[in-house]
Design a protein around this motif. Structure first.
Motif, PDB file in Angstrom:
ATOM      1  N   ASN A 147      -6.384  65.653 -16.927  1.00 32.31           N
ATOM      2  CA  ASN A 147      -7.297  66.166 -15.907  1.00 32.31           C
ATOM      3  C   ASN A 147      -7.682  67.609 -16.210  1.00 32.31           C
ATOM      4  O   ASN A 147      -8.850  68.002 -16.108  1.00 32.31           O
ATOM      5  CB  ASN A 147      -6.648  66.051 -14.530  1.00 32.31           C
TER       6      ASN A 147
ATOM      7  N   ILE B 278     -16.519  71.697  -8.881  1.00 35.89           N
ATOM      8  CA  ILE B 278     -15.515  70.641  -9.017  1.00 35.89           C
ATOM      9  C   ILE B 278     -14.945  70.356  -7.634  1.00 35.89           C
ATOM     10  O   ILE B 278     -14.614  71.281  -6.896  1.00 35.89           O
ATOM     11  CB  ILE B 278     -14.396  71.062  -9.981  1.00 35.89           C
TER      12      ILE B 278
ATOM     13  N   LYS C 289     -11.519  69.123 -17.311  1.00 31.18           N
ATOM     14  CA  LYS C 289     -12.139  70.239 -16.594  1.00 31.18           C
ATOM     15  C   LYS C 289     -12.431  71.410 -17.529  1.00 31.18           C
ATOM     16  O   LYS C 289     -13.508  72.026 -17.447  1.00 31.18           O
ATOM     17  CB  LYS C 289     -11.245  70.682 -15.434  1.00 31.18           C
TER      18      LYS C 289
ATOM     19  N   ASP D 234     -10.400  67.202  -6.551  1.00 37.12           N
ATOM     20  CA  ASP D 234      -9.672  67.384  -7.811  1.00 37.12           C
ATOM     21  C   ASP D 234      -8.207  66.973  -7.620  1.00 37.12           C
ATOM     22  O   ASP D 234      -7.315  67.808  -7.488  1.00 37.12           O
ATOM     23  CB  ASP D 234      -9.787  68.848  -8.244  1.00 37.12           C
ATOM     24  N   LYS D 235      -7.978  65.660  -7.639  1.00 39.35           N
ATOM     25  CA  LYS D 235      -6.645  65.114  -7.391  1.00 39.35           C
ATOM     26  C   LYS D 235      -6.343  64.001  -8.401  1.00 39.35           C
ATOM     27  O   LYS D 235      -7.230  63.233  -8.781  1.00 39.35           O
ATOM     28  CB  LYS D 235      -6.538  64.516  -5.981  1.00 39.35           C
TER      29      LYS D 235
ATOM     30  N   ASN E 211      -7.588  59.529 -11.394  1.00 37.74           N
ATOM     31  CA  ASN E 211      -7.976  60.804 -10.802  1.00 37.74           C
ATOM     32  C   ASN E 211      -9.285  60.657 -10.056  1.00 37.74           C
ATOM     33  O   ASN E 211     -10.122  59.824 -10.389  1.00 37.74           O
ATOM     34  CB  ASN E 211      -8.046  61.941 -11.838  1.00 37.74           C
TER      35      ASN E 211
ATOM     36  N   THR F  17     -11.188  63.399  -9.525  1.00 44.71           N
ATOM     37  CA  THR F  17     -11.898  64.620  -9.857  1.00 44.71           C
ATOM     38  C   THR F  17     -13.376  64.353 -10.067  1.00 44.71           C
ATOM     39  O   THR F  17     -13.768  63.437 -10.793  1.00 44.71           O
ATOM     40  CB  THR F  17     -11.278  65.256 -11.122  1.00 44.71           C
TER      41      THR F  17
END
Length: 266
Positions: free
Chosen positions: A195, A248, A199, A251-252, A259, A261
């Motif tokens: 993740n 963003i 990003k 975002d988990k 995810n 995100t």
């Protein structure tokens, strides 16, 4: 919202859709989806690239009244009763297919709106009063095909069309820890690392790493055992403009190996 979409470059979203239950639950993810519509003008139409429509040829829905497709099993009856009766737009479908002629895009009236689309859009636009089209994912081509096709969609942002890619950057159902389904956030170490990698690549505009995702380490390989949930992101990445601001949200990492995100560009 106002009706100034014709004078505004619409944002483009990649939204992690997660479980189909997010369509009917009032949770941390759906609450954010509900808040999105107030941050940009009302679009003329919505074009969604969903992980759940993979085809031999790039296709776009061309029905006047696309059906709500319940493409899942084992969920409560309430979820199967959801309808999202948004209209289609045959003329726009033809226009987009023409613009994508180098990708051999065809119109297709046999599909509708699958849960990758309606589970999200019903929260953003609950009135179902905006035409919605789906663009399929051609399943036999590498990442650059999808990225380059996404570049052809930039002009539609300038025409008031909202583009949404719907999938999950990390989507490994085989490793999901179902015992954590009610835990707000739980991720395996590799998923948390992946993740962060995704990003960082987005924020540093490392397009090559995102397109050539197959070349990276075990974190990414575990995240993308099959490509269909990742590829919608490449369309969105292609439709991004250089001066777009990046946001963003959601975002988990959840249930170990998924995810939520999500990204907004513009």
């Amino acid at each position: 919202m106002n009706d100034g979409a014709s004078n505004t470059v619409m944002p483009v979203f990649f939204i992690g859709h997660g479980s189909p239950m997010n369509a009917i639950e009032d949770n941390q993810f759906s609450k954010v989806w509900q808040s999105l519509s107030g941050s940009f003008p009302k679009p003329k139409a919505i074009l969604c690239i969903s992980a759940h429509w993979v085809t031999k040829e790039t296709s776009i829905t061309s029905n006047e009244n696309p059906p709500t497709i319940h493409d899942f099993g084992g969920f409560p009856k309430e979820l199967f009763e959801v309808l999202y009766p948004a209209p289609g737009n045959v003329n726009l479908a033809t226009e987009i297919a023409t613009e994508l002629k180098e990708f051999n895009c065809i119109t297709d009236a046999s599909w509708g709106l699958d849960h990758g689309t309606w589970s999200i859009v019903r929260h953003i636009f609950p009135n179902a009063d905006i035409p919605v089209l789906q663009l399929s994912i051609k399943g036999t081509i590498d990442g650059n095909y999808h990225y380059q096709l996404g570049k052809k969609l930039i002009q539609f942002r300038k025409q008031g069309i909202l583009i949404i890619g719907s999938g999950n950057l990390i989507h490994n159902l085989g490793l999901v820890d179902w015992s954590k389904v009610n835990q707000p956030e739980f991720g395996y170490d590799w998923a948390i690392e992946a993740n962060q990698m995704f990003k960082e690549w987005v924020l540093t505009n490392n397009i090559s790493n995102l397109i050539e995702y197959k070349k990276h380490g075990i974190q990414i390989q575990n995240s993308i055992p099959t490509a269909e949930h990742y590829l919608p992101f490449l369309y969105v990445l292609g439709a991004k403009q250089d001066d777009d601001q990046i946001q963003i949200f959601n975002d988990k990492v959840v249930m170990g190996s998924l995810n939520m995100t999500s990204f907004r560009f513009g």
